[in-house]
Structures are given as C-alpha cells and as structure tokens.
Write a protein that holds these residues in place. Structure first.
Motif: not given
Ligand SMILES: Nc1ncnc2c1ncn2[C@@H]1O[C@H](COP(=O)(O)OP(=O)(O)OP(=O)(O)O)[C@@H](O)[C@H]1O
Length: 845
Positions: A495-502, A644-657, A678-679
């Motif tokens: 999940l950390a690489k995805m970084p978000h899943l729908l 959208a804001r979290i999805a765009q930016l949060a990957r590097a700080v370990g917040i995943h959706l 993307p996933s």
C-alpha cells in the motif's frame, strides 16, 4: 676597404637585432645574446619540457600496452628469440644478417612491436612481474595525461601507491593461483610472483600465503573505501513474543507454501480432432507443503547504522562548514546512541503481541478442485465454438485458479484477434457460464486468454494468505494480502507504494470482505506504534468491529467520542485535520532534511535529528472510507477537495487512502479523485460503463462475484480471488489486540475547527476584530469561497483563530451563514467593493 661580404654580414646582423636593442647597450647585448636567441633554450620552468615529457609517457604507455598485449599471444616465439642462445638485449641493434653471421638461426620475433617489443615484454612480464606489469601502462598513461593536458584524473601519490600495491599483489596472487595449475608456463606471474610464492610457501605454507593475500586485499579495500562488513539480515519475524522484558518462548508458525497451479496443455486442436482428443490427465493438486519454522523474537529490530559513513566524494564536494556540522551531528548522534541506545518507538507497548494465526479459520481445502471432465468439456466447447466460426487454433493450454480457469489459445496463423474478441458472448453462451472474460491478446504472451469460472470455486482463506511464506517474509512497508492469482499464487501488494487504493463493486460482491482483508493484513504485520487507521464508515455497521482496537491502532480528532467516524460533518473535519497533519509532517521532514517518512523515522530512531524535542516518531496513517458514494452525495466538494489534496501529496509522509464505493459513477469517482488513485480494485460491477469508470477498461462487469476481482495498477490488470475473512474472525482479532495493554487513548489528529463548529459572537465589533481580519476578507473575496480552511491554509493561522475570523466576517456581513456541506456564500463580489467597505469602517473609527 672593408670586404663586401663582411660588410653585408655585419649589416644584416645589426638590422635583425636593432629594434630590440637600446642604442647605448647595443654592443653589449650583441656580444652576449646572439646564440641564445637563435637556438631554443631548455629549462625546467618552461612548459615545453613538461609537454614533451607528457607526450613521451603517453606514447610509452601505448607502446607498453601494444607490446604487452602482443606478448600474451606471441610469448612462445618472443621467448625463444630472447632466450640466451638466440638473442637478448645485447643483440638489439644487430641486423638480421649480423645475427645470422653469429650463428643465430631463429632470429624471428612475432611481437607486434618487433625485437624491442619482445625484449621489453619478456623483461617485464617473464622476468619481473608477469601480467601485473600492465600496471606500468596505467601509471605511464596517468603521468603522461597529467603532464600533457594538465588534467588530474587521479592524485599522483595515490596512483603510485595503489599501483605499487597492485603490481606486487597481482604478481603474487597470480603466482599463488598458478601453484594449483602445475602444467602452465609461469610467465603470467613473472619471476617475482614465482619466487615470492616459493618463499612464502616455504615459510607459511599455501594456506598462509592465501591468508596473507586476502588480508592484504581487504586491508587495501578498507583503506581505500572504508568498506562496511555486515552480517546477513535475519528473516522478518511473524510475531514479537516479548512480555515485560522477559522473552517468551518462541512461537511455532506453520508456513504454507503457495501452490502455483500448473498449466495443462493440449496440442493443436481443430474441427477434426475435437472429438478424439486425448484424455486429459486428472489435475492432481500438489500436496500442501507444511513447514514448521521456529521464529525467534527479534530483539535487534532497530539495527542502527551509525558511523562516520559520509562518502568520500561528498567530502570533497561539500563546503567545509556544512561537512563539519554534519560530522558533528553524526558524532553527537553516535554518542547519544552509545549512551541511551537507539530510540525504541515500540517501547510504550513493548509487550504487544501480534495476533496469532489460529484466530483465523481455514476455509476450503486450499487445493484446487477442477476435475478433468470439466476441463475437457470446457476445452471442447471453446474449440467447437471457435471452429464453428472458422477459427482454427494451434494449441490450447489451461491454468487452473481458485475461481476461474484460464484457457490460453494460440490461434492458427492469419486469424484476426478482433474476431475472437467479438465472439465473447457466443463462447459464453456455448459454455453456459457467467463471467467469461476474454483477454485478447494476453499482454506479453502472444496468446488469447479465455477465463472460465470453475464449477466449484475454491475459497481463499485469509489464514492461508497470512501463513504463506511470501507474506511472512515480505519486506514491504505496508503489505496487503489481496488474494490469489489465476495461477494460485499468493498476491501481496504494498500500500505504501500504490500509494492510494480505490475499491469499487456492486453491493454484495465482496467489497467489505476485501476491506477487512486489507485491514487484517496490516494488523498481522504492524506494531501499533507504526500504523494508525482513520476509519470512516457511513454505513455504520461495517467497520464497527474495529472499535476495540481504538487505543492501539485508531486515530481520531481530539475530544471526539467515537474513533470510527460515521457522521459526514466529522468526516469533513477529519479530512481537513489530516491535511493539517500532512502539512505538519512535511514541516518535520523539511526540518530533519529528509525526503520521506522512512528516512525520517530512521534518522529519528538513530538520534540523528539535531533538535529531537521538536520531533516525534511518525506512524503510517491509513484512511479507510467504506462508502465513498454516500459522502460525496452529502458533502460533495467539501470531501473531494481534502481527499484530492491528501492523495496528491501525502505519499511521502506516510498517509495512504483506501476508498471504497458501491457506485463507481463519474459524479462519485470524479476526474480529480481518479487521477490521484492509480491503483484500483474492482469487484463485480453491474455495467460495462461502471467497469470503465473504475478500471478504464471493461471486464469488471464480467466477474462472478463473491470476491472475484480485478486489480489494476495503471498498466497491469490482474484477476484475483480475494482472500476471505469472516466477521467472527475479525472480531477475534480485534478482541485479541483490544485485550492487550494499549495507549491511553487513540492517536490524536491535529485539531480542526470546521465551518459549523464555530460559535463566536454574532455582533460585529470593529474594534475587536482580528489583526488578520482585512487580509482574510480580501482572500475570501478574491477566491469567492467562504471557508475557514482557506483562511487557515493561506494565512497559516491556528484553527481556532481562523474560526474566530470567519465568525467576524459573517458578523461584518462579508460572508453568509454556515451552509452545511457547502462553502459560505461570499457577499462581496470583488475587492473594490470590499475596499469601499473598509473605508467606511475607517471613517466610522
Ligand atoms: N473473498 C470471498 N470469498 C468467498 N466469498 C465471499 C468473498 N467475499 C465476499 N464473499 C461472499 O459475498 C458476501 C457479500 O460480501 P460483502 O459483504 O463483502 O459484500 P459488499 O460488496 O461489501 O456488499 P455491501 O456493499 O452491500 O456491503 C459475503 O457474505 C460472502 O458470503
């Protein structure tokens, strides 16, 4: 009368020199400098000497290179010429005839550089250092290049030092190796290598010589590169079994190896051979492989990597002051670690135990049960249908998965793929099965795939996933065991690489089970200190089971009653609070000069952050929304924007959706949301359009339900059978975790004051207005958006203060009242009218 010729000579000489000579000193100069002016003068300060020397060395290196290389091939001839009877240095300048006269018959050399090349190579290679002599080529080249072009490739001292070492070492090492290969001419190591070995052998034996060589090589490597010696890392453990400092008995864990299903192949099939195809051997599932491994609690989980490991090149490039600071920091960190050990983020819950495997049920047999008749019948039907439409096939192959079997077809040459694709419905009809999916062509395979559901689909139990070796040994940061592939392999994604899943799927197709599988996977891998969930469950029933782990794994807003969020208003506040958390985390990362959460935590653990009091260990945060459609219907933009804001930016700080929805329509999964996820995971949906919305491709409408799903990572589309985890199992896991000692409360997210929460005074007192009031008003009018979060973000204000300002703006009649999910109405159309309002205010003052 003077002689004419003499006159001419002296005149001409005078004329030549006259411009440069002052008239009174002319005679003196004339007598002392004529020779030096007409002839070149060589002195060491003159660059020309150095250039000539450089050129000489360069050519010498090339000469050596050619001669030495040639010698490797022509050494037999060269040596026989050089040998005492035939030649030697004394005969170098003798002609062929003179040599013949001396009685030397074999005066021919093969070396590409003739007699001199042969003599030179023989001297260096045979007589002296063997192949190690090539070092001279390198040294001469470096010296020549440096002198001629004034470019310093390597430092001269180092070059000479290391070259000397390589010369000696290589010669001895080659000699040592040759000691084992008796029948080989000893020219490769030279006399030096040969005799050194003899000497060493006599003193310390072969083993000793080998030891000396290894020691010498490692010593030089350490001097040159300061190489680190690390022992191989231990395999990751399943559970930490540690209780109040007393290490518990190691737990035995059963590892189940995945059994990839083996494809069954049929040869060329056509109308003629469909009837009499060979009987297919029954597919015997391989026995389940049980392996009992004892995993020891790993007490060195946080292995600090401390030390002065600044790369050499960095030292050169960085300006000295910065380097000093870094060195100082490193040393400080080292002394802190020596004193206190590394920071143990798990210390608060040191006795926490990971849930054991026996909390999970074992559904099904973990074996694939497709009988040979079913396979054969399906194959015959596929071949018949295709032949009916005049499509000939070369070969057909079946791979049996848990729910579907993939028949891979190689069509006969000349058959158009689109023709097969168009027959999708006809093939489905003839097979009388739901859920046929045709993949034409199979990516990267050159075949056409037809997925046919099995009559008796096999359940994939979560237990088999958790027990699989793949999951046990994974090094992923947030591993989620999604299910099994068509070839029955365990599929784990990070999940950390995805970084978000729908996640999308019609009702009753396995979405909630899928979400539970994701949550359970993470609970089986992570310590409460490393991971927090923010659970949003508008349906109010799906995620309630996780309430018990609130003090271990959940995050919530301060003073919020329930950690599982079911109310839309709270969702908006929580999302905005997550945005603030994200911004704060970025500030921390910036301060610590790192790029992502992993580096940050590593630096924090190793006490390398200079002002630790401002910092904290950052756990991953996973936001799970079980029914996104519901939220979008009630709150629209208010949720879409922060997501959208979290999805765009949060990957590097370990917040995943992880966002799930029943209705994957375009007004729910908007372009903004889609672009940032993307996933995608698609369970069965009701229409092709829904499938396109979620996957950007058809296929999800042809799934068979009950956990049958397609996972897309942008490029790949993988069919998986979702792991099944039932409610009682989830309950048991929650109970197990919940019954252990937890943190005093859930992880606190930053406070956020929402639009409706502010209950400030409604009467506007201009004297009491906030100093940022005018700026906030201008901002809101400029953006025509009356929202507290806008003020908060753009003006970088605290939550309470921004809330107070919006109240004042409302009281001043600049924005309208709170309107639930929508932003407040802005009552001034432009900045000009706002300025006029301010002027009237000032006049009143
Ligand atoms: N991976 C699976 N393997 C086997 N059966 C499954 C699987 N997933 C779901 N099912 C079956 O499908 C049923 C419905 O699943 P689930 O509750 O997850 O659906 P859902 O998509 O969440 O529905 P809703 O949106 O209405 O909540 C389950 O009760 C179970 O019987």
């Amino acid at each position: 009368m003077p002689i004419k010729g003499n006159q001419f000579k002296s005149n001409s000489f005078r004329e030549e020199n006259s411009p440069r000579q002052p008239s009174d000193k002319g005679a003196k100069v004339r007598s002392s400098r004529p020779v030096s002016d007409s002839m070149p003068v060589f002195n060491l300060q003159d660059g020309r000497v150095i250039k000539i020397a450089g050129l000489f060395f360069l050519i010498l290196s090339i000469f050596f290179l050619i001669a030495f290389t040639s010698y490797l091939f022509t050494w037999e001839q060269d040596q026989s010429y050089v040998s005492a009877s035939n030649g030697g240095w004394s005969n170098l300048f003798k002609t062929q005839q003179e040599l013949l006269d001396k009685g030397i018959t074999d005066a021919v050399v093969d070396n590409w550089l003739g007699k001199f090349g042969a003599l030179l190579s023989n001297q260096f290679i045979f007589e002296w250092f063997g192949v190690a002599s090539f070092v001279f080529v390198f040294v001469f080249f470096i010296i020549g290049y440096r002198m001629l072009f004034k470019v310093h490739i390597f430092s001269l001292g180092k070059t000479l030092g290391y070259s000397f070492f390589v010369l000696i070492f290589l010669s001895v090492a080659v000699g040592f190796v040759h000691g084992f290969i008796i029948d080989y001419p000893h020219f490769l190591e030279g006399q030096f290598g040969f005799w050194s070995n003899r000497l060493l052998d006599a003193q310390i034996g072969q083993a000793g010589t080998g030891g000396v060589l290894v020691f010498a090589a490692l010593t030089v490597l350490i001097i040159a590169y300061n190489i680190d010696f690390k022992l191989p890392e231990r395999k990751p453990k399943l559970a930490i079994a540690e209780d109040d400092g007393i290490i518990a008995e190691p737990e035995a864990i059963e590892l189940i190896e995945e059994i990839p299903s083996k494809p069954v192949e049929w040869p060329r099939a056509s109308a003629a051979n469909t009837v009499k195809t060979e009987a297919v051997k029954p597919v015997e599932p391989e026995p389940v492989f049980h392996e009992t491994v004892v995993l020891r609690p790993d007490d060195e989980s946080a292995d600090p990597e401390i030390g002065n490991d600044i790369p050499l090149t960095l030292e050169v490039e960085r300006p000295t002051p910065e380097l000093n600071v870094e060195k100082a920091d490193d040393e400080k960190a080292k002394s802190l670690v020596d004193q206190f050990g590394t920071y143990d983020h798990k210390l608060d819950l040191a006795s926490y135990k990971m849930p054991p495997l026996d909390l999970l049920e074992n559904y099904g047999s973990n074996k694939i049960q497709v009988n040979s008749e079913e396979l054969e019948a399906n194959k015959n039907k596929i071949v018949e249908t295709l032949n009916h439409y005049n499509i000939e096939i070369d070969k057909i192959k079946a791979t049996i998965g848990p729910t579907v079997t993939l028949y891979e077809i190689i069509p006969a040459p000349g058959v158009r793929i689109s023709k097969i694709k168009n027959l999708e419905d006809d093939i489905a009809l003839s097979l009388a099965a739901l859920g046929i999916r045709i993949i034409a062509p199979m990516p990267g395979k050159g075949t056409i795939g037809i997925e046919v559901p099995n009559q008796n689909p096999e359940m994939v139990s979560m237990r088999s996933m958790m027990a699989s070796e793949k999951f046990q040994t994974t090094t992923m940061e947030l591993p989620i065991a999604l299910g099994k592939t068509i070839s029955n392999e365990v599929f784990i994604a990070d999940l950390a690489k995805m970084p978000h899943l729908l996640v999308a799927g019609a009702t009753g197709q396995g979405k909630s089970v899928g979400i539970n599988a994701i949550l359970v996977s993470l609970l089986y891998k992570k310590h409460p200190a490393e991971l927090k969930f923010v659970l949003v469950d508008p349906k109010k029933v799906e995620l309630t089971l996780f309430r018990k782990i609130e003090r271990h794994f959940l995050a919530k807003l301060p003073d919020d009653g329930d950690a599982i969020i079911t109310d839309t208003k709270k969702v908006v506040n929580t999302l905005n609070s997550l945005c603030i958390e994200m911004d704060q985390r970025y500030d921390l990362l910036k301060d610590a000069q790192v790029r992502n959460l992993k580096e940050y935590n590593a630096k924090f653990i190793n006490r390398k952050i200079s002002n630790p009091e401002k910092h904290r260990y950052l756990p991953f945060i996973v936001l799970v929304i079980d029914e996104f459609a519901d939220l979008m219907m009630t709150a629209g933009k208010e949720v879409e924007m922060p997501i959208a804001r979290i999805a765009q930016l949060a990957r590097a700080v370990g917040i995943h959706l992880v966002i799930a929805t029943q209705r994957p329509s375009v007004n729910i999964i908007t372009g903004t949301i889609k672009a940032n996820f993307p996933s995608r995971l698609a369970f069965r949906v009701l229409s092709k359009i829904d499938s396109r919305t979620i996957l950007d491709a058809g296929g999800a409408d042809q799934l068979i339900g009950r956990g049958d799903m397609l996972f897309s990572t942008g490029s790949d589309l993988i069919r998986l059978q979702c792991a099944f985890v039932d409610t009682p199992e989830v309950e048991k896991i929650s109970d197990f975790i919940g019954s252990q000692r937890g943190y005093p409360s859930a992880y606190e997210l930053p406070e956020y004051v929402g639009e409706g929460d502010s209950s400030g005074p409604k009467d506007f007192d201009p004297d009491d207005r906030d100093p940022m009031f005018e700026e906030a008003a201008r901002l809101i009018v400029m953006h025509q958006q009356g929202s507290t979060s806008l003020i908060q973000r753009k003006l970088k204000l605290g939550y309470n203060r921004a809330g107070r300002i919006i109240d004042q703006l409302e009281a001043a009649g600049i924005v309208g009242p709170f309107e639930g999910s929508k932003a407040r109405e802005v009552l001034y159309p432009d900045e000009y009218s706002l300025m006029q309002y301010f002027e009237t205010l000032e006049n009143k003052d």
